[in-house]
Motif scaffolding. Structure first.
Motif, mmCIF file in Angstrom:
data_model
loop_
_atom_site.group_PDB
_atom_site.id
_atom_site.type_symbol
_atom_site.label_atom_id
_atom_site.label_comp_id
_atom_site.label_asym_id
_atom_site.label_seq_id
_atom_site.Cartn_x
_atom_site.Cartn_y
_atom_site.Cartn_z
ATOM 1 N N MET A 296 0.866 -1.187 0.000
ATOM 2 C CA MET A 296 0.000 0.000 0.000
ATOM 3 C C MET A 296 0.897 1.230 0.000
ATOM 4 O O MET A 296 1.762 1.390 0.839
ATOM 5 N N GLU A 297 0.580 2.093 -0.964
ATOM 6 C CA GLU A 297 1.486 3.180 -1.324
ATOM 7 C C GLU A 297 1.318 4.435 -0.482
ATOM 8 O O GLU A 297 1.138 5.506 -1.019
ATOM 9 N N HIS A 298 1.335 4.339 0.837
ATOM 10 C CA HIS A 298 1.225 5.571 1.627
ATOM 11 C C HIS A 298 2.320 6.552 1.192
ATOM 12 O O HIS A 298 3.452 6.133 0.950
ATOM 13 N N LEU A 328 8.016 -1.607 -7.763
ATOM 14 C CA LEU A 328 7.894 -0.512 -8.734
ATOM 15 C C LEU A 328 6.453 -0.035 -8.863
ATOM 16 O O LEU A 328 6.198 1.145 -9.108
ATOM 17 N N HIS A 329 5.511 -0.939 -8.683
ATOM 18 C CA HIS A 329 4.089 -0.565 -8.700
ATOM 19 C C HIS A 329 3.818 0.442 -7.570
ATOM 20 O O HIS A 329 3.283 1.521 -7.799
ATOM 21 N N GLU A 330 4.205 0.070 -6.355
ATOM 22 C CA GLU A 330 3.930 0.963 -5.219
ATOM 23 C C GLU A 330 4.703 2.268 -5.374
ATOM 24 O O GLU A 330 4.216 3.339 -5.017
ATOM 25 N N THR A 332 5.536 3.771 -8.228
ATOM 26 C CA THR A 332 4.863 4.608 -9.241
ATOM 27 C C THR A 332 3.714 5.392 -8.612
ATOM 28 O O THR A 332 3.438 6.532 -8.978
ATOM 29 N N HIS A 333 3.051 4.759 -7.657
ATOM 30 C CA HIS A 333 1.928 5.437 -6.995
ATOM 31 C C HIS A 333 2.337 6.744 -6.321
ATOM 32 O O HIS A 333 1.491 7.607 -6.083
ATOM 33 N N GLN A 334 3.602 6.870 -5.952
ATOM 34 C CA GLN A 334 4.005 8.112 -5.285
ATOM 35 C C GLN A 334 3.698 9.302 -6.210
ATOM 36 O O GLN A 334 3.348 10.375 -5.741
ATOM 37 N N LYS A 351 -5.061 5.398 -10.944
ATOM 38 C CA LYS A 351 -3.840 5.104 -10.198
ATOM 39 C C LYS A 351 -3.399 3.655 -10.366
ATOM 40 O O LYS A 351 -2.230 3.384 -10.569
ATOM 41 N N GLU A 352 -4.338 2.708 -10.325
ATOM 42 C CA GLU A 352 -3.928 1.300 -10.376
ATOM 43 C C GLU A 352 -3.450 0.886 -11.769
ATOM 44 O O GLU A 352 -2.461 0.181 -11.912
ATOM 45 N N GLY A 353 -4.179 1.309 -12.781
ATOM 46 C CA GLY A 353 -3.797 0.931 -14.139
ATOM 47 C C GLY A 353 -2.403 1.446 -14.478
ATOM 48 O O GLY A 353 -1.568 0.721 -15.013
ATOM 49 N N VAL A 414 -9.412 -2.979 -12.838
ATOM 50 C CA VAL A 414 -8.441 -1.897 -12.661
ATOM 51 C C VAL A 414 -6.996 -2.398 -12.666
ATOM 52 O O VAL A 414 -6.105 -1.710 -13.137
ATOM 53 N N TYR A 415 -6.759 -3.601 -12.152
ATOM 54 C CA TYR A 415 -5.374 -4.081 -12.050
ATOM 55 C C TYR A 415 -4.878 -4.764 -13.322
ATOM 56 O O TYR A 415 -3.690 -4.882 -13.533
ATOM 57 N N SER A 416 -5.789 -5.278 -14.128
ATOM 58 C CA SER A 416 -5.340 -6.027 -15.301
ATOM 59 C C SER A 416 -5.868 -5.444 -16.618
ATOM 60 O O SER A 416 -5.118 -5.259 -17.554
HETATM 61 ZN ZN LIG Z 1 -1.682 -0.089 -6.537
#
Ligand SMILES: [Zn+2]
Length: 870
Positions: A296-298, A328-330, A332-334, A351-353, A414-416
């Motif tokens: 989780m990208e806090h 890298l996923h988390e 990128t969320h930053q 955000k997820e895509g 959203v994820y795929s």
């Molecule tokens: Zn995510």
């Protein structure tokens, strides 16, 4: 209220009429009523009135306590008139003052009123003393008890709207606030939060208080802290921090540098790509045991599931790359999510895509030899097509009328699907324009919020292309196309016809604009590739006409397009004969995928697929392709073929697997064949191999099996009803009495093939609040082991009936995990009929109905395939 009636009516899209009455009521000074959840229009109205939001928060953490005490100083600017509501559920308020005036502390329906007469236009301040719940499961603040050293950890997880379970707040993503946190905790505890810990001051004996610097403006769901005897894994100057619980420090040390290095490489790459430096003052990664998500990208402090980084099974090269994708996923969320945040959860895909897509793009830059887009196809696309071909699918943009339903937006769409569609968009726009569009979007909405139309607008501006129609089909419309090719050659061996057609997989009449690369394959691995655009139901392709007659064609080479691409009859015959010899691994992966799609569409016999695959598998030199094929073979044998066919094939498959465990050249292949053996072993012989592996008579050369490798073998023996399973379970419990070992033993025993066990576990699932959620989640598959359908079918209906409870009480992904396990355990027409009947009874809301339809699709396919190929 600021809104006039006319504005309210135009804003009613998808919003409950009941809330209109509320809004009008407060407009004329009648006492407002607390809304149910956070309806969209309520949130819009509130966001329009509040600005310059600052949270001063103090938490007092006490070991073992069922609550944390807190104090909050809230400051914000208000415009317009009328009461405001703070969101706060499941906690208690001891005192509340608004601009120095005491107010009622009553919590109504998860909200606390800030009365109209106490508020003023301009700056307001609110002070609150409160207490919030803490538990092992089901709360926003989770307690983890480390059974290895008796220590305790507390951590928060607020997404999508649980911040309001930890402190009173305006819990919606577009009311960003600056948070200034201080935490009082035992002196042996370290507290990690969004910003660097500043001053630590002593207090009462045995306690200290950690003060954190104020954050940038962030959404409530991105605020977080974790506390306990965490250790920082060695300080390497210039690399992001990595924290782990004390009992795992030694284990983490061997993994830390790789994790930190990939993270730093990601920061360098993404800062350049987005033309935006890292948006927050520091970045830490915190490993949390049993965390409900991969990560989780806090903002500034990503929490990662400890098990995703410190592998519990002997890892392969591919497992390490999966971990890198997670990091890298988390990361990128930053930028995508934390710096620029979706206004509302209907745009969750924004955000997820992008986090998913950019994780692959970044890994491709960091590790260019890894054939990352093949990995993308194998890891991302099956989930996307798996849901998009079902009646439970939704558009990428999902209408979320109330935040309490936001959990439903999470899933394969959203994820795929979203990253798959983004890949198509990057192909349509070209890499440079794609990048420039992202840069513009992030620049214009830095530290703010945005919607999908803002992003599409940015792409239109940088590319000069009109994308509204494209977006209407790909983002606002559900489902996907199936693309078919019809081609023929003349007597002189030249192509004389090449036709592409598309149809809506769900039969709902959709026509998508599709851009693809068509492959013409010739002898000796020679190929020709043609770019094709199809925006209608059918299109004749001119370019191939007159070219030499190929051996086979495939319409989605390099996987740029999104949709189902089956092989035509003639191509399929050739591919089945030649697939092992196709040298280009990406192409091979795509063609295997297309053959498997044929099985799932019930137009290619599962037995033939399994047999072809088992012949080719030992020669497969790509670890990911081999893993994916082993997965298909296992599914084919356990679900699609009849019991008789399975019994004929399994002994040979077990033998191949056992041979490869010992003899495969590369270590990674010995590991994946070990996993294959564990999944397929069923006969006396097969089970004997598992027992030899457990007793040490048989080894996986060069590989040290880890505890979870062993526990999954014990689970298999239990599920298969092996006579000696009890003895192996007892031995394993003795061997591994760690905290993890206790969990795995709980999981293994869920597989016991007897009715009393099933009853005991199921009761616990519904009623035991003290059982950690990840214990339950991990045991669902064992409970519903593939060979135990008869024992578990009686729980299908109760599991469906429990869905509303699961949706309410559990974390985001639990409902899908629950459904997949209970429905996935079934293969019969009877179970399918039971589900259909349940759906017709209308016992659950529309959102859960969609989830059921999504998961039921696999059962429908299974029944159809079994009927077609008995
Ligand atoms: Zn995510």
């Amino acid at each position: 209220m600021r809104y006039k009636v006319a504005r309210m009516v135009t804003g009613m899209r998808g919003w409950q009429a009941g809330t209109v009455i509320l809004a009008l009521a407060c407009g004329v000074g009648v006492r407002a009523q607390a809304p149910d959840g956070i309806p969209r229009e309520f949130a819009r109205t509130r966001a329009a009135r509040i600005s310059d939001l600052r949270y001063g928060l103090r938490f007092m953490l006490t070991p073992k306590a069922a609550t944390v005490a807190g104090h909050e100083d809230l400051k914000f600017e208000v415009s317009g008139s009328g009461a405001l509501w703070l969101d706060f559920r499941e906690g208690t308020i001891a005192s509340l003052s608004v601009n120095g005036t005491a107010a009622a502390t009553k919590i109504e329906n998860g909200h606390v009123e800030l009365p109209e007469k106490a508020l003023r236009v301009g700056e307001n301040s609110v002070a609150i003393d409160f207490a919030a719940p803490v538990a092992a499961a089901g709360k926003a603040i989770t307690r983890f008890e480390d059974k290895d050293d008796g220590s305790e950890y507390l951590y928060t997880l607020f997404v999508p709207m649980d911040a309001e379970m930890a402190f009173p707040c305006f819990d919606q993503p577009d009311l960003k606030g600056r948070f200034k946190l201080s935490v009082t905790a035992p002196t042996s505890w370290t507290v990690i939060s969004n910003t660097a810990a500043g001053l630590r001051v002593g207090g009462r004996i045995g306690e200290h208080t950690t003060e954190f610097a104020e954050t940038e403006p962030i959404s409530t769901y991105l605020f977080a802290f974790a506390a306990g005897p965490f250790k920082k894994v060695h300080e390497t100057a210039g690399l992001p921090g990595l924290y782990v619980r004390a009992s795992k420090l030694a284990k983490a040390q061997s993994e830390a540098e790789e994790v930190q290095t990939v993270t730093q490489q990601g920061i360098d790459y993404l800062s350049k790509f987005f033309a935006q430096p890292f948006p927050f003052p520091k970045y830490d990664e915190v490993l949390i045991p049993g965390f409900a998500y991969g990560g989780m990208e806090h903002a500034g402090a990503t929490f990662l599931r400890e098990e995703s980084v410190l592998f519990r099974t002997a890892p392969t090269h591919s497992d390490h790359l999966n971990r890198d994708i997670l990091l890298l996923h988390e990361l990128t969320h930053q930028w995508f999510g934390d710096l620029t945040t979706m206004r509302w959860f209907d745009d969750l895909w924004l955000k997820e895509g992008f986090a998913q897509y950019m994780a692959y793009q970044a890994l491709d830059a960091i590790a260019p030899k890894e054939n990352v887009w093949k990995r993308f196809y194998l890891s991302i696309k099956p989930g996307a097509y798996g849901i998009d071909a079902t009646k439970g699918t939704t558009p990428i943009y999902q209408n979320i009328a109330n935040l309490k339903d936001a959990k439903s937006a999470y899933g394969a769409i959203v994820y795929s699907k979203a990253p798959g569609v983004i890949k198509q968009l990057a192909f349509v726009l070209g890499e440079e324009k794609f990048r420039d569009g992202l840069r513009l979007y992030l620049k214009e909405h830095a530290y703010g919020n945005a919607e999908w139309s803002d992003l599409v607008g940015a792409f239109e501006r940088v590319s000069g292309r009109k994308l509204q129609e494209w977006a209407a089909m790909w983002i606002r419309h559900r489902g996907m196309p199936q693309v078919d090719v019809q081609w023929s050659c003349d007597g002189a061996g030249k192509i004389d016809r090449f036709l592409l057609t598309q149809k809506d997989v769900l039969g709902e009449g959709g026509i998508w604009p599709i851009a693809m690369e068509v492959l013409l394959a010739y002898r000796d691995g020679k190929t020709d590739r043609i770019r094709a655009d199809l925006a209608a139901e059918r299109g004749e392709l001119k370019e191939p006409i007159g070219k030499a007659c190929p051996q086979f064609v495939f319409a989605n080479d390099r996987d740029y397009a999104y949709g189902r691409f089956l092989l035509d009859e003639r191509s399929r015959k050739t591919v089945v004969e030649q697939i092992g010899g196709i040298g280009d691994v990406f192409e091979r992966a795509l063609l295997w995928g297309s053959l498997w799609d044929g099985v799932r569409e019930a137009n290619f016999a599962p037995r033939e697929f399994v047999e072809v695959t088992l012949r080719q598998l030992p020669g497969e030199r790509d670890e990911e392709v081999a893993q994916s094929l082993i997965g298909h073979v296992t599914t084919g044998l356990h679900r699609y073929v009849s019991a008789e066919v399975r019994k004929q094939i399994v002994p040979g498959a077990e033998k191949t697997a056992a041979e490869q465990v010992e003899n495969a050249e590369e270590k990674d292949f010995r590991i994946i064949w070990f996993r294959a053996l564990r999944g397929l072993a069923e006969s006396e012989e097969g089970r004997a191999r598992l027992k030899e592996l457990l007793s040490g008579k048989l080894t996986v050369p060069g590989v040290e099996l880890r505890p979870l490798d062993r526990w999954t073998m014990v689970t298999a023996l239990i599920a298969l009803g092996d006579r000696e399973a009890g003895a192996y379970l007892a031995a394993e419990q003795k061997r591994d009495s760690t905290g993890d070992g206790l969990k795995y033993a709980y999981v293994a025993q869920a597989a016991r093939p007897d009715a009393a066990t099933k009853k005991k576990y199921f009761d616990e699932y519904l009623h035991d609040a003290a059982r950690p959620e990840d214990w339950i989640e991990s045991s669902l598959g064992a409970f519903n082991y593939w060979n135990e359908s008869e024992l578990t079918e009686p729980y299908l209906r109760p599991a469906l009936e429990a869905l509303p409870q699961m949706k309410r009480e559990r974390k985001i992904f639990f409902v899908l995990g629950w459904l997949n396990a209970f429905v996935g355990g079934q293969q019969s027409a009877g179970a399918l009929a039971e589900m259909q009947e349940f759906l017709q009874s209308g016992a659950v809301d529309q959102d859960l109905q969609l989830k059921i339809l999504e998961v039921m699709d696999e059962l429908e396919r299974t029944v159809k395939i079994r009927q077609r190929y008995p």
